[in-house]
Design a protein around this motif. Sequence first.
Motif, PDB file in Angstrom:
ATOM      1  N   GLU A  15       0.847  -1.190   0.000  1.00  0.00           N
ATOM      2  CA  GLU A  15       0.000   0.000   0.000  1.00  0.00           C
ATOM      3  C   GLU A  15       0.883   1.241   0.000  1.00  0.00           C
ATOM      4  OE1 GLU A  15      -4.160  -1.045   1.975  1.00  0.00           O
ATOM      5  OE2 GLU A  15      -2.548  -1.083   3.460  1.00  0.00           O
ATOM      6  N   ALA A  16       0.498   2.236  -0.804  1.00  0.00           N
ATOM      7  CA  ALA A  16       1.248   3.480  -0.910  1.00  0.00           C
ATOM      8  C   ALA A  16       0.302   4.552  -1.434  1.00  0.00           C
ATOM      9  CB  ALA A  16       2.445   3.309  -1.859  1.00  0.00           C
ATOM     10  N   PRO A  17       0.637   5.827  -1.234  1.00  0.00           N
ATOM     11  CA  PRO A  17      -0.250   6.904  -1.682  1.00  0.00           C
ATOM     12  C   PRO A  17      -0.580   6.853  -3.168  1.00  0.00           C
ATOM     13  CG  PRO A  17       1.403   7.760  -0.177  1.00  0.00           C
ATOM     14  CD  PRO A  17       1.792   6.340  -0.459  1.00  0.00           C
ATOM     15  N   ASN A  18       0.335   6.342  -3.988  1.00  0.00           N
ATOM     16  CA  ASN A  18       0.093   6.303  -5.433  1.00  0.00           C
ATOM     17  C   ASN A  18      -0.496   4.967  -5.896  1.00  0.00           C
ATOM     18  OD1 ASN A  18       2.525   4.927  -4.866  1.00  0.00           O
ATOM     19  ND2 ASN A  18       3.239   5.203  -6.964  1.00  0.00           N
ATOM     20  N   LEU A  19      -0.881   4.110  -4.954  1.00  0.00           N
ATOM     21  CA  LEU A  19      -1.464   2.817  -5.288  1.00  0.00           C
ATOM     22  C   LEU A  19      -2.839   2.715  -4.639  1.00  0.00           C
ATOM     23  CD1 LEU A  19       1.644   0.526  -4.592  1.00  0.00           C
ATOM     24  CD2 LEU A  19       0.848   1.332  -6.823  1.00  0.00           C
ATOM     25  N   GLN A  20      -3.870   2.460  -5.428  1.00  0.00           N
ATOM     26  CA  GLN A  20      -5.202   2.332  -4.855  1.00  0.00           C
ATOM     27  C   GLN A  20      -5.811   0.990  -5.239  1.00  0.00           C
ATOM     28  OE1 GLN A  20      -7.192   5.777  -6.494  1.00  0.00           O
ATOM     29  NE2 GLN A  20      -7.993   4.645  -8.252  1.00  0.00           N
ATOM     30  N   ALA A  21      -6.897   0.640  -4.594  1.00  0.00           N
ATOM     31  CA  ALA A  21      -7.488  -0.691  -4.726  1.00  0.00           C
ATOM     32  C   ALA A  21      -8.539  -0.775  -5.824  1.00  0.00           C
ATOM     33  CB  ALA A  21      -8.092  -1.116  -3.384  1.00  0.00           C
ATOM     34  N   TRP A  22      -8.744   0.266  -6.576  1.00  0.00           N
ATOM     35  CA  TRP A  22      -9.712   0.231  -7.679  1.00  0.00           C
ATOM     36  C   TRP A  22      -9.338   1.304  -8.685  1.00  0.00           C
ATOM     37  CZ3 TRP A  22     -10.021   4.037  -4.314  1.00  0.00           C
ATOM     38  CH2 TRP A  22     -10.635   5.233  -4.689  1.00  0.00           C
ATOM     39  N   ASP A  23      -9.941   1.228  -9.877  1.00  0.00           N
ATOM     40  CA  ASP A  23      -9.750   2.294 -10.848  1.00  0.00           C
ATOM     41  C   ASP A  23     -11.046   2.496 -11.628  1.00  0.00           C
ATOM     42  OD1 ASP A  23      -9.886   0.283 -12.779  1.00  0.00           O
ATOM     43  OD2 ASP A  23      -7.721   0.220 -13.106  1.00  0.00           O
ATOM     44  N   ALA A  24     -11.009   3.419 -12.590  1.00  0.00           N
ATOM     45  CA  ALA A  24     -12.219   3.738 -13.361  1.00  0.00           C
ATOM     46  C   ALA A  24     -12.708   2.551 -14.172  1.00  0.00           C
ATOM     47  CB  ALA A  24     -11.949   4.927 -14.282  1.00  0.00           C
ATOM     48  N   THR A  25     -11.800   1.658 -14.565  1.00  0.00           N
ATOM     49  CA  THR A  25     -12.206   0.471 -15.315  1.00  0.00           C
ATOM     50  C   THR A  25     -13.134  -0.402 -14.487  1.00  0.00           C
ATOM     51  OG1 THR A  25     -10.062   0.517 -16.460  1.00  0.00           O
ATOM     52  CG2 THR A  25     -11.377  -1.491 -16.651  1.00  0.00           C
ATOM     53  N   ASP A  26     -12.812  -0.574 -13.210  1.00  0.00           N
ATOM     54  CA  ASP A  26     -13.690  -1.345 -12.321  1.00  0.00           C
ATOM     55  C   ASP A  26     -15.098  -0.751 -12.329  1.00  0.00           C
ATOM     56  OD1 ASP A  26     -11.663  -3.120 -11.376  1.00  0.00           O
ATOM     57  OD2 ASP A  26     -10.965  -1.572 -10.000  1.00  0.00           O
ATOM     58  N   GLU A  27     -15.179   0.561 -12.194  1.00  0.00           N
ATOM     59  CA  GLU A  27     -16.485   1.212 -12.132  1.00  0.00           C
ATOM     60  C   GLU A  27     -17.255   1.053 -13.444  1.00  0.00           C
ATOM     61  OE1 GLU A  27     -16.680   5.026 -10.027  1.00  0.00           O
ATOM     62  OE2 GLU A  27     -14.502   4.891  -9.776  1.00  0.00           O
ATOM     63  N   LEU A  28     -16.562   1.164 -14.593  1.00  0.00           N
ATOM     64  CA  LEU A  28     -17.226   0.988 -15.877  1.00  0.00           C
ATOM     65  C   LEU A  28     -17.744  -0.439 -16.050  1.00  0.00           C
ATOM     66  CD1 LEU A  28     -14.875   2.977 -18.299  1.00  0.00           C
ATOM     67  CD2 LEU A  28     -17.151   3.645 -17.473  1.00  0.00           C
ATOM     68  N   LEU A  29     -16.958  -1.415 -15.634  1.00  0.00           N
ATOM     69  CA  LEU A  29     -17.398  -2.802 -15.738  1.00  0.00           C
ATOM     70  C   LEU A  29     -18.628  -3.051 -14.869  1.00  0.00           C
ATOM     71  CD1 LEU A  29     -13.910  -4.562 -15.725  1.00  0.00           C
ATOM     72  CD2 LEU A  29     -15.567  -4.618 -17.589  1.00  0.00           C
ATOM     73  N   VAL A  30     -18.631  -2.476 -13.678  1.00  0.00           N
ATOM     74  CA  VAL A  30     -19.790  -2.632 -12.796  1.00  0.00           C
ATOM     75  C   VAL A  30     -21.023  -1.983 -13.429  1.00  0.00           C
ATOM     76  CG1 VAL A  30     -20.770  -1.954 -10.565  1.00  0.00           C
ATOM     77  CG2 VAL A  30     -18.436  -2.864 -10.684  1.00  0.00           C
ATOM     78  N   GLN A  31     -20.867  -0.789 -13.970  1.00  0.00           N
ATOM     79  CA  GLN A  31     -21.998  -0.100 -14.599  1.00  0.00           C
ATOM     80  C   GLN A  31     -22.592  -0.934 -15.729  1.00  0.00           C
ATOM     81  OE1 GLN A  31     -20.599   3.770 -15.833  1.00  0.00           O
ATOM     82  NE2 GLN A  31     -19.979   4.332 -13.753  1.00  0.00           N
ATOM     83  N   HIS A  32     -21.759  -1.527 -16.566  1.00  0.00           N
ATOM     84  CA  HIS A  32     -22.260  -2.339 -17.674  1.00  0.00           C
ATOM     85  C   HIS A  32     -22.917  -3.619 -17.169  1.00  0.00           C
ATOM     86  CE1 HIS A  32     -20.245   0.425 -20.338  1.00  0.00           C
ATOM     87  NE2 HIS A  32     -20.671  -0.253 -21.381  1.00  0.00           N
ATOM     88  N   ALA A  33     -22.386  -4.181 -16.098  1.00  0.00           N
ATOM     89  CA  ALA A  33     -23.006  -5.385 -15.536  1.00  0.00           C
ATOM     90  C   ALA A  33     -24.385  -5.065 -14.978  1.00  0.00           C
ATOM     91  CB  ALA A  33     -22.107  -5.968 -14.448  1.00  0.00           C
ATOM     92  N   LEU A  34     -24.510  -3.958 -14.290  1.00  0.00           N
ATOM     93  CA  LEU A  34     -25.814  -3.577 -13.737  1.00  0.00           C
ATOM     94  C   LEU A  34     -26.821  -3.321 -14.860  1.00  0.00           C
ATOM     95  CD1 LEU A  34     -24.656  -1.131 -10.890  1.00  0.00           C
ATOM     96  CD2 LEU A  34     -25.463  -3.484 -10.637  1.00  0.00           C
ATOM     97  N   ALA A  35     -26.365  -2.730 -15.957  1.00  0.00           N
ATOM     98  CA  ALA A  35     -27.256  -2.454 -17.083  1.00  0.00           C
ATOM     99  C   ALA A  35     -27.647  -3.725 -17.831  1.00  0.00           C
ATOM    100  CB  ALA A  35     -26.593  -1.472 -18.038  1.00  0.00           C
ATOM    101  N   ALA A  36     -26.768  -4.735 -17.804  1.00  0.00           N
ATOM    102  CA  ALA A  36     -27.025  -5.969 -18.556  1.00  0.00           C
ATOM    103  C   ALA A  36     -28.170  -6.777 -17.951  1.00  0.00           C
ATOM    104  CB  ALA A  36     -25.759  -6.814 -18.613  1.00  0.00           C
ATOM    105  N   GLY A  37     -28.321  -6.703 -16.639  1.00  0.00           N
ATOM    106  CA  GLY A  37     -29.433  -7.376 -15.987  1.00  0.00           C
ATOM    107  C   GLY A  37     -29.286  -8.864 -15.804  1.00  0.00           C
ATOM    108  N   ALA A  38     -28.099  -9.420 -16.028  1.00  0.00           N
ATOM    109  CA  ALA A  38     -27.900 -10.852 -15.806  1.00  0.00           C
ATOM    110  C   ALA A  38     -27.920 -11.153 -14.316  1.00  0.00           C
ATOM    111  CB  ALA A  38     -26.567 -11.297 -16.405  1.00  0.00           C
ATOM    112  N   PRO A  39     -28.499 -12.290 -13.900  1.00  0.00           N
ATOM    113  CA  PRO A  39     -28.474 -12.649 -12.479  1.00  0.00           C
ATOM    114  C   PRO A  39     -27.057 -12.974 -12.026  1.00  0.00           C
ATOM    115  CG  PRO A  39     -29.355 -14.454 -13.789  1.00  0.00           C
ATOM    116  CD  PRO A  39     -29.203 -13.300 -14.719  1.00  0.00           C
TER     117      PRO A  39
END
Length: 430
Positions: A15-39
Amino acid sequence: MEFPYASLRRFPDVEAPNLQAWDATDELLVQHALAAGAPGEEISVIGDGYGAITLALADAGYRGIRVHQDLATGRRALARNADELGHRTAGAPETPDDHAHGRRVEARRADEHAEHLGFGTDAAAFTSHELAPDLLSGARLVLLQLPKSLAELEEIADAVARWAAPDVTLIAGGRVKHMTLAQNEILGRSFETVQPQRAERKSRLIVASAPREVPDEPPFPVAERIDVPGLDRPLTVAAHGGAFAGAKLDIGTRVLLEVLAAEGRLRRASLAQPVSSRSARSTSHEPEAQTVVDLGCGTGILAATYALTHPDARVIATDRSASAVASARATMAANGVEAEVTHDDAGSEIPDHSADLILLNPPFHLGSSIHAGAAGRLFEAAARILTPGGVLLTVYNSSLAYRTELTKRIGPTEQLHRTPKFTVTRSIRR
């Protein structure tokens, strides 16, 4: 309420100030999954670094998500983040964020094969799997954080086309600066349709659908017979897609093997002399090791070579990458080597003061970032695992100032060999 991405931790990874546990790609993938509606039970997630994708979907009410993470550190971070989020969701008081708590959680969640966390409900939010049929069988939506290696992407794309539902959609994403047209070409080998999307927030998604017919056998692991220093016959090296250097002998490992081979010749020459004529200078740097650890073993070349040249030694090979571990096990089997190969984080399951010799070719990258933290964690592990007087042989890029760090963490350190690119040192555990 939006998912609290900022609360996620990388622990036990660096862990370091320039290292984080997520990025914008994670958020985009989640958004598309929620829109897809698959169980949830029809969703598989691959390459979810520290759990951001899986946990955001679980927080939205999805259950039965199947997830594959290559790194042991990622699996433990997912378990820890799920544990923390689960306590909050269930209304329990927040657990103190200290190292003792981290160790307790890490120990409790170490075996991810049967991990089931339900966020305070009876249903399992997710289950953890290897890259195998049970991860993908019946999956209609696969979310993928693109790996660095094209070979790893090829293995994953083949697995999805081979084992997922016929109407599966694979949504792969990455940071634009790390993406190449070659990734589209690799996906196109396994899918009829490959559609890159518009970039958003410096990330881009690629949607692949209509799986192509797959060959009878998966393309990985690949195997090559290579010549290695110190062996009088070729070594068969097996490699899955995510294994560093594939089925080749990387330069750093070659340099360390050359030193080991020279040490072996020095020892044999010393033992051939009458005892009375042996001098302190004629003895080898290599100890008479009973237990030897290849720490960060990759495809297992160091461990296999040492085991073949030292048949009486107990050899342990360990790596945090599941792809590397599967490769090392295949390498051992191909060469008739009996060695213990474990998927672990910095040898955390190896007892303290139990190894006489550690062989180490540490990485100097964390994902796509150059960072010395990965090597530092392995130096700390070596200090814990080595017996007093035990030896650590390390090979590293000559431009890196590791000798001082090794002396501080392990003990007296000397340079055994140096080339313009690589340095080999010997450290004696205090």
